[in-house]
Design a protein around this motif. Structure first.
Motif: not given
Length: 114
Positions: A31-37, A104-114
């Motif tokens: 996703p566009d605003k994801a920082t990784g996953a 790949v069984a599951q992907m969880t994107p990371f987002f900055d909380e700021a």
């Protein structure tokens, strides 16, 4: 004289559960605003090191940036440790073993909380 067929050797392959952290890379599909996953992956290999190498190679081919890999062991090792493994997980592990693949069984994107 007809040539005798050698009996097929039993596969030494096992399926390993891996948690892979990926960073951002152009064209990675996150996703566009994801920082990784974080990716939960089932990968086959004769040992965990091979499963990790194959997984990292495939993720790089898929235009992702693997940063860290944590191994959680084979199905048998996880069962010995008392992990609760669902039928769905077992089915995906079976598929990874049958196809000698990385799933790949599951992907969880990371987002900055700021």
């Amino acid at each position: 004289m007809p040539e005798e067929k050698k009996p097929k050797k039993p596969s030494r392959q096992q399926v390993y559960t891996l948690l892979v952290e990926i960073g951002r890379k152009k064209g990675d599909g996150l996703p566009d605003k994801a920082t990784g996953a974080a990716l939960v992956i089932y990968a086959s290999g004769v040992d965990e090191a091979e499963a990790v190498r194959e997984t990292v190679a495939i993720l790089k081919q898929a235009d992702t940036a693997p940063l860290d890999v944590s191994g959680y062991g084979s199905l048998a090792e996880r069962e010995e440790e008392g992990h609760d493994i669902s039928d769905e997980e077992r089915a995906l592990m079976g598929r990874a073993l049958d196809e000698n693949s990385v799933i790949v069984a599951q992907m969880t994107p990371f987002f900055d909380e700021a």
